[in-house]
Design a protein around this motif. Structure first.
Motif, PDB file in Angstrom:
ATOM      1  N   GLY A 148      41.190  50.263  52.883  1.00 30.05           N
ATOM      2  CA  GLY A 148      40.109  50.975  52.203  1.00 30.05           C
ATOM      3  C   GLY A 148      38.922  50.056  51.990  1.00 30.05           C
ATOM      4  O   GLY A 148      38.465  49.403  52.928  1.00 30.05           O
ATOM      5  N   TRP A 149      38.471  49.979  50.759  1.00 28.83           N
ATOM      6  CA  TRP A 149      37.339  49.100  50.428  1.00 28.83           C
ATOM      7  C   TRP A 149      37.791  47.855  49.686  1.00 28.83           C
ATOM      8  O   TRP A 149      37.078  47.280  48.878  1.00 28.83           O
ATOM      9  N   GLY A 150      39.024  47.505  49.911  1.00 30.07           N
ATOM     10  CA  GLY A 150      39.498  46.233  49.377  1.00 30.07           C
ATOM     11  C   GLY A 150      40.527  46.372  48.275  1.00 30.07           C
ATOM     12  O   GLY A 150      40.766  47.454  47.751  1.00 30.07           O
ATOM     13  N   LEU A 151      41.148  45.279  47.929  1.00 29.96           N
ATOM     14  CA  LEU A 151      42.181  45.253  46.894  1.00 29.96           C
ATOM     15  C   LEU A 151      41.569  45.620  45.538  1.00 29.96           C
ATOM     16  O   LEU A 151      40.420  45.253  45.239  1.00 29.96           O
ATOM     17  N   ALA A 152      42.348  46.344  44.738  1.00 22.72           N
ATOM     18  CA  ALA A 152      41.870  46.698  43.377  1.00 22.72           C
ATOM     19  C   ALA A 152      41.598  45.422  42.578  1.00 22.72           C
ATOM     20  O   ALA A 152      42.284  44.407  42.752  1.00 22.72           O
ATOM     21  N   HIS A 153      40.619  45.503  41.678  1.00 23.43           N
ATOM     22  CA  HIS A 153      40.189  44.297  40.946  1.00 23.43           C
ATOM     23  C   HIS A 153      41.348  43.696  40.140  1.00 23.43           C
ATOM     24  O   HIS A 153      41.490  42.479  40.066  1.00 23.43           O
ATOM     25  N   ASP A 154      42.181  44.567  39.525  1.00 20.95           N
ATOM     26  CA  ASP A 154      43.290  44.045  38.711  1.00 20.95           C
ATOM     27  C   ASP A 154      44.254  43.221  39.550  1.00 20.95           C
ATOM     28  O   ASP A 154      44.807  42.222  39.093  1.00 20.95           O
ATOM     29  N   LEU A 155      44.457  43.668  40.786  1.00 16.89           N
ATOM     30  CA  LEU A 155      45.390  42.950  41.663  1.00 16.89           C
ATOM     31  C   LEU A 155      44.795  41.610  42.075  1.00 16.89           C
ATOM     32  O   LEU A 155      45.487  40.582  42.055  1.00 16.89           O
ATOM     33  N   VAL A 156      43.521  41.596  42.366  1.00 12.34           N
ATOM     34  CA  VAL A 156      42.859  40.322  42.711  1.00 12.34           C
ATOM     35  C   VAL A 156      42.911  39.382  41.504  1.00 12.34           C
ATOM     36  O   VAL A 156      43.206  38.193  41.629  1.00 12.34           O
ATOM     37  N   ALA A 157      42.718  39.959  40.318  1.00  9.56           N
ATOM     38  CA  ALA A 157      42.679  39.131  39.093  1.00  9.56           C
ATOM     39  C   ALA A 157      44.017  38.476  38.798  1.00  9.56           C
ATOM     40  O   ALA A 157      44.081  37.389  38.222  1.00  9.56           O
ATOM     41  N   ARG A 158      45.121  39.116  39.219  1.00  7.69           N
ATOM     42  CA  ARG A 158      46.431  38.524  38.899  1.00  7.69           C
ATOM     43  C   ARG A 158      46.869  37.489  39.938  1.00  7.69           C
ATOM     44  O   ARG A 158      47.888  36.804  39.753  1.00  7.69           O
ATOM     45  N   ALA A 159      46.091  37.375  41.011  1.00 13.95           N
ATOM     46  CA  ALA A 159      46.457  36.386  42.036  1.00 13.95           C
ATOM     47  C   ALA A 159      46.218  34.968  41.521  1.00 13.95           C
ATOM     48  O   ALA A 159      45.368  34.739  40.649  1.00 13.95           O
ATOM     49  N   ASP A 160      46.971  34.019  42.068  1.00  8.45           N
ATOM     50  CA  ASP A 160      46.773  32.612  41.686  1.00  8.45           C
ATOM     51  C   ASP A 160      45.497  32.054  42.318  1.00  8.45           C
ATOM     52  O   ASP A 160      44.919  31.085  41.822  1.00  8.45           O
ATOM     53  N   ALA A 161      45.087  32.689  43.427  1.00 14.62           N
ATOM     54  CA  ALA A 161      43.861  32.238  44.094  1.00 14.62           C
ATOM     55  C   ALA A 161      43.296  33.394  44.902  1.00 14.62           C
ATOM     56  O   ALA A 161      44.020  34.318  45.288  1.00 14.62           O
ATOM     57  N   LYS A 162      41.990  33.342  45.114  1.00 12.65           N
ATOM     58  CA  LYS A 162      41.344  34.312  46.030  1.00 12.65           C
ATOM     59  C   LYS A 162      40.671  33.479  47.123  1.00 12.65           C
ATOM     60  O   LYS A 162      39.876  32.583  46.839  1.00 12.65           O
ATOM     61  N   LEU A 163      41.061  33.800  48.355  1.00 18.17           N
ATOM     62  CA  LEU A 163      40.510  33.057  49.487  1.00 18.17           C
ATOM     63  C   LEU A 163      39.035  33.411  49.670  1.00 18.17           C
ATOM     64  O   LEU A 163      38.641  34.572  49.467  1.00 18.17           O
ATOM     65  N   ALA A 164      38.257  32.449  50.086  1.00 25.11           N
ATOM     66  CA  ALA A 164      36.848  32.723  50.407  1.00 25.11           C
ATOM     67  C   ALA A 164      36.786  33.750  51.543  1.00 25.11           C
ATOM     68  O   ALA A 164      37.669  33.772  52.414  1.00 25.11           O
ATOM     69  N   PRO A 165      35.771  34.621  51.534  1.00 27.57           N
ATOM     70  CA  PRO A 165      35.677  35.606  52.626  1.00 27.57           C
ATOM     71  C   PRO A 165      35.452  34.908  53.962  1.00 27.57           C
ATOM     72  O   PRO A 165      34.829  33.846  54.018  1.00 27.57           O
ATOM     73  N   ILE A 166      35.938  35.542  55.025  1.00 29.27           N
ATOM     74  CA  ILE A 166      35.577  35.112  56.371  1.00 29.27           C
ATOM     75  C   ILE A 166      34.126  35.518  56.576  1.00 29.27           C
ATOM     76  O   ILE A 166      33.739  36.646  56.213  1.00 29.27           O
ATOM     77  N   SER A 167      33.318  34.645  57.073  1.00 30.64           N
ATOM     78  CA  SER A 167      31.937  35.050  57.367  1.00 30.64           C
ATOM     79  C   SER A 167      31.511  34.449  58.700  1.00 30.64           C
ATOM     80  O   SER A 167      32.121  33.482  59.184  1.00 30.64           O
ATOM     81  N   GLY A 168      30.495  35.085  59.255  1.00 27.93           N
ATOM     82  CA  GLY A 168      30.057  34.654  60.581  1.00 27.93           C
ATOM     83  C   GLY A 168      28.587  34.299  60.576  1.00 27.93           C
ATOM     84  O   GLY A 168      28.145  33.429  59.849  1.00 27.93           O
ATOM     85  N   GLU A 169      27.817  35.094  61.312  1.00 29.90           N
ATOM     86  CA  GLU A 169      26.409  34.762  61.522  1.00 29.90           C
ATOM     87  C   GLU A 169      25.523  35.068  60.322  1.00 29.90           C
ATOM     88  O   GLU A 169      24.607  34.335  59.989  1.00 29.90           O
ATOM     89  N   ASP A 170      25.810  36.169  59.641  1.00 33.25           N
ATOM     90  CA  ASP A 170      24.935  36.556  58.511  1.00 33.25           C
ATOM     91  C   ASP A 170      25.815  37.240  57.468  1.00 33.25           C
ATOM     92  O   ASP A 170      27.012  36.996  57.418  1.00 33.25           O
TER      93      ASP A 170
END
Ligand code: SAM
Length: 185
Positions: free
Chosen positions: A142-164
């Protein structure tokens, strides 16, 4: 000494475009592609997470088609799918892991959105290579993991990014890129 790696493809709780917490449908392509990337990079278990019983039945049907049919016994897809598990919730994943490994995993969320304190890939790679235990990577739909689930993680990986700023990868592509950055040679 190194950490075992596990993946959960989460279909609930995830976000809708309007930011509501929803449940997304399983995509058959995701089952195969995530399993093949996971097997390539030595991921021990790949969890397909959905609270919808019919959706878990769909996943089990795909597993059965390949794992239970002697015709497919030596097909590369079969080897990849062998590490797949259909489960009801992230809680189920954590309970399964605690019973299999004896300890909770280091929980890592992923997202295309940048956030404060995002963990660089090199830092997580170093943890994986120098610590004991297991790390569970959470990928959303969908449009990504729910905020509560991200908040309970021990870490959040930096997004993959490319040219812009455009970086809205399919989850299949994101899994492959993340795993290559963490485990690729
Ligand atoms: N805007 C959504 C988000 O913030 O994650 C993109 C959803 S994408 C269809 C579903 C999943 O793929 C995300 O939850 C994340 O796990 C992964 N993903 C997609 N693009 C990514 C990126 N650039 N960096 C890291 N993960 C990404």
């Amino acid at each position: 000494m190194s950490m075992g790696l596990l993946i959960a493809l989460v279909h609930h709780p995830v976000l809708s475009r309007s930011g509501d917490v929803v449940t997304t449908a399983i995509t058959s392509l995701d089952i195969h592609d995530v399993a093949r990337s996971a097997r390539t990079y030595g991921v021990e278990r790949t969890y397909m997470v959905t609270p919808i019983a019919q959706q878990r039945a769909l996943v089990e049907h795909v597993f059965s088609h390949w794992l239970d049919n002697p015709v497919h016994a030596d097909h590369p897809r079969t080897e990849a799918l062998r590490r797949g598990h259909a489960v009801t919730s992230v809680e189920d994943v954590l309970e399964d892991l605690a019973s299999v490994t004896g300890a909770p995993p280091y929980l890592v969320a992923t997202s295309a959105k940048r956030g404060e304190g995002d963990m660089p890939y090199a830092e997580l790679r170093e943890k994986l290579e120098t610590r004991d235990g297991h790390a569970l990577l959470l990928f959303g739909t969908g449009w990504g993991l729910a905020h509560d689930l991200v908040a309970r993680a021990d870490a959040k990986l930096a997004p993959i990014s490319g040219e812009d700023d455009y970086n809205h990868l399919s989850v299949r592509a994101a899994v492959a890129v993340v795993l290559d950055r963490l485990r690729g040679n």
